[in-house]
Enzyme design. Structure first.
Site, PDB file in Angstrom:
ATOM      1  N   HIS A  66     -48.476  28.037   1.441  1.00 39.13           N
ATOM      2  CA  HIS A  66     -47.485  26.865   0.946  1.00 39.13           C
ATOM      3  C   HIS A  66     -47.629  26.279  -0.486  1.00 39.13           C
ATOM      4  CE1 HIS A  66     -44.980  26.093   4.552  1.00 39.13           C
ATOM      5  NE2 HIS A  66     -45.835  26.506   5.386  1.00 39.13           N
TER       6      HIS A  66
ATOM      7  N   ASP B 258     -41.345  26.569   6.170  1.00 31.34           N
ATOM      8  CA  ASP B 258     -41.408  26.132   7.731  1.00 31.34           C
ATOM      9  C   ASP B 258     -39.838  25.608   7.799  1.00 31.34           C
ATOM     10  OD1 ASP B 258     -44.173  26.894   7.545  1.00 31.34           O
ATOM     11  OD2 ASP B 258     -44.712  24.789   7.689  1.00 31.34           O
TER      12      ASP B 258
ATOM     13  N   HIS C 101     -42.678  29.962  10.464  1.00 35.82           N
ATOM     14  CA  HIS C 101     -43.413  29.936   9.101  1.00 35.82           C
ATOM     15  C   HIS C 101     -42.617  31.471   8.455  1.00 35.82           C
ATOM     16  CE1 HIS C 101     -46.826  30.000   6.007  1.00 35.82           C
ATOM     17  NE2 HIS C 101     -46.182  31.064   5.743  1.00 35.82           N
TER      18      HIS C 101
ATOM     19  N   GLU D 200     -46.870  32.169  13.826  1.00 42.46           N
ATOM     20  CA  GLU D 200     -46.062  31.035  13.782  1.00 42.46           C
ATOM     21  C   GLU D 200     -44.461  31.252  13.599  1.00 42.46           C
ATOM     22  OE1 GLU D 200     -47.215  28.848  10.294  1.00 42.46           O
ATOM     23  OE2 GLU D 200     -49.456  28.825  10.903  1.00 42.46           O
TER      24      GLU D 200
END
Length: 235
Positions: A134, A141, A206, A203
């Site tokens: 990030h 996200d 993500h 995830e």
């Protein structure tokens, strides 16, 4: 180090730009800002220009499949100082949820909890060769919002420290609700990948484009190719 940290970075210099939030669903105030995350003059709703263009493309793909649904942006650009804040916050929450006291943790307990935290959270590294995804402005996200404005149920919340965060957790269940969760995750992944993103294997929420994880996933799927990252750490 994560496996994707082996991928070299050739920074392209593409700027961070504001996400046109009117095109998406957004939670206000920002989830991490509500917790006190120190963004300072930086906005969490920024990404590299190419990612903004690709997010808009993903939203357009979604509209073709589910008219009036929108991609909800949960988090985007994250300075390393915010990454550190959230890692520390998550550790403290994990300690609290276990009914423990941080000052009384044994070395084994502390190690076990940190291992759980780092299954989800990238290390807040300041090494230019191992940036948190990030912090490159090349990861986002996201989830989905339906035509009524309700967040679509994905079977687990974003950032949950459990196996339910794995994208295919519900894939083999024959329970109707579980199949719906899996279908919702597949829809999200489908529209994002059509726009060029790659999903984090651990995830469901993500996605990245142009960072080390994105390049590593390309190389895993195509061993004869040699993708490199074009985005490195910004702050």
């Amino acid at each position: 180090m994560r496996p994707y940290h082996q991928v070299p970075i050739q920074e392209c210099g593409e700027p961070l730009v504001a996400i046109p939030l009117e095109l998406f669903a957004v939670e206000f105030p920002h989830p991490y800002e509500k917790l006190g995350a120190p963004y300072g003059e930086h906005s969490p709703y920024f990404l590299r220009q190419s990612l903004v263009d690709s997010l808009i493309a993903a939203q357009n793909y979604l509209q073709l499949l589910r008219p009036d649904w929108r991609i909800q942006i949960f988090d985007a650009y994250r300075p390393v100082v915010v990454q550190q804040f959230m890692v520390d916050y998550t550790f403290a929450e994990a300690v609290r949820e276990r009914g423990l006291v941080e000052a009384e943790l044994s070395a084994t307990q502390r190690q076990e909890i940190w291992q759980e935290v780092y299954k989800i959270w990238a290390e807040p590294s300041l090494d230019e060769k191992t940036p948190p995804p990030h912090s490159t402005g090349a990861a986002v996200d996201v989830t989905l919002v339906d035509e009524t404005g309700e967040v679509v149920n994905m079977g687990s919340p974003i950032d949950e420290l459990s196996e339910r965060s794995l994208p295919d957790y519900y894939a083999i269940s024959d329970i109707p609700e579980a199949q719906q969760y899996h279908g919702n995750r597949l829809l999200l992944c489908d529209v994002m990948e059509k726009a060029g993103f790659k999903r984090n294997p651990r995830e469901w929420w993500h996605f990245s484009l142009g960072d080390q994880m994105w390049a590593w996933l390309h190389n895993q799927a195509n061993p004869d190719q040699n993708f490199v990252a074009r985005y490195g750490r910004l702050v």
